[in-house]
Write an enzyme that holds these catalytic residues in place. Structure first.
Site, PDB file in Angstrom:
ATOM      1  N   HIS A 184       1.665   4.494  -2.867  1.00 23.96           N
ATOM      2  CA  HIS A 184       1.786   5.960  -2.731  1.00 23.96           C
ATOM      3  C   HIS A 184       3.149   6.427  -3.276  1.00 23.96           C
ATOM      4  CE1 HIS A 184      -1.774   6.437  -0.316  1.00 23.96           C
ATOM      5  NE2 HIS A 184      -1.320   5.746   0.706  1.00 23.96           N
TER       6      HIS A 184
ATOM      7  N   HIS B 238       0.849  -1.202   0.000  1.00 25.75           N
ATOM      8  CA  HIS B 238       0.000   0.000   0.000  1.00 25.75           C
ATOM      9  C   HIS B 238       0.889   1.259   0.000  1.00 25.75           C
ATOM     10  CE1 HIS B 238      -3.466   2.454   1.813  1.00 25.75           C
ATOM     11  NE2 HIS B 238      -2.420   3.227   2.057  1.00 25.75           N
ATOM     12  N   GLU B 239       1.880   1.272   0.896  1.00 30.29           N
ATOM     13  CA  GLU B 239       2.772   2.440   0.984  1.00 30.29           C
ATOM     14  C   GLU B 239       3.593   2.608  -0.297  1.00 30.29           C
ATOM     15  OE1 GLU B 239       2.326   4.591   3.246  1.00 30.29           O
ATOM     16  OE2 GLU B 239       1.058   3.318   4.491  1.00 30.29           O
TER      17      GLU B 239
ATOM     18  N   ASP C 261      -6.024   8.479   3.921  1.00 27.82           N
ATOM     19  CA  ASP C 261      -5.941   8.807   2.496  1.00 27.82           C
ATOM     20  C   ASP C 261      -7.229   9.467   2.002  1.00 27.82           C
ATOM     21  OD1 ASP C 261      -3.430   7.646   2.388  1.00 27.82           O
ATOM     22  OD2 ASP C 261      -4.252   5.662   1.971  1.00 27.82           O
TER      23      ASP C 261
HETATM   24 ZN    ZN Z   1      -2.299   5.207   2.451  1.00 25.81          ZN
END
Ligand code: ZN
Length: 228
Positions: free
Chosen positions: A63, A59-60, A162
């Site tokens: 980004h 997930h990171e 987010d």
């Molecule tokens: Zn996030």
């Protein structure tokens, strides 16, 4: 961050794990052993936590790698017991770019959940979505459900989640950035109050989340003011 170790790097982004993360592993081992579980099921329990945090790391990276497309570097990604933190050098100032950077993280978890779903379908394993699945479901079933939980939680329209950034970016496409941040922060604080009220009656854990959301909203407002 202090007290964290480098455990590797991917595409030039350092991956670190904070010492407190070990507490989660110890807690899982203790929990299994105190229930009288054998070594195998204890190890599966530990493997599950590691798999879940691998999803958080991806997930990171969602980004970080999207930010890189806009020329923004990421210093490192640190894994904490509460989740992951990608330290981007800055947030994109163009609301359209911020929108994509913010959406890229949850999109990774949607993709993982979809992949697991397909895998369970292909191998024709039973899919059932009852409440107790999270405790009794299979390894993959639980991982899929938790990825969906991650998406829902991260997309709550409140800073520092987010969803707060998505909301601000959408507003900033139409109105001034500072005002967009103020409105998004106020919506986030409204949600924090709602969480706290529900939490008092149903689940004290929500009160902690409420506090975290409230502080996140306040901080974002101040930071944007300092920048302008
Ligand atoms: Zn996030």
């Amino acid at each position: 961050m202090k007290w964290s170790w480098n455990i590797g790097s991917f595409r030039g982004i350092l991956l670190k794990v904070h010492t407190t993360f070990l507490l989660i592993i110890f807690w899982v081992i203790y929990n299994h052993l105190s229930k009288g579980d054998n070594i195998i099921s204890t190890l599966i329990g530990v493997a599950f936590v590691l798999a879940l945090f691998a999803c958080v790391v991806m997930h990171e990276f969602g980004h970080a790698l999207t930010a890189r497309r806009y020329g923004i570097k990421t210093r490192d990604i640190t894994l904490l017991p509460i989740g992951g933190i990608a330290r981007l050098e800055k947030m994109p100032e163009d609301p359209r770019q911020e929108l994509w950077v913010a959406l890229a993280g949850p999109a990774v978890n949607v993709a993982i959940a979809f992949l697991i779903y397909s895998l369970l379908k292909i191998t024709s394993q039973p899919l059932y979505f009852e409440e107790y699945d999270i405790i009794t479901g299979s390894f993959l079933m639980k991982l899929m459900v938790l990825n969906i939980v991650l998406v829902v939680f991260n997309m709550l329209p409140a800073f520092p989640m987010d969803g707060g950034r998505v909301l601000r970016a959408l507003l900033a496409l139409r109105i001034n950035y500072v005002r967009a941040t103020d409105i998004a922060a106020r919506i986030g604080q409204g949600m924090a109050i709602l969480f706290a009220l529900i939490g008092i009656f149903y689940n004290p854990f929500l009160v902690i989340i409420a506090l975290f959301v409230w502080l996140g909203a306040a901080q974002e407002s101040v930071m944007v003011r300092m920048k302008t």
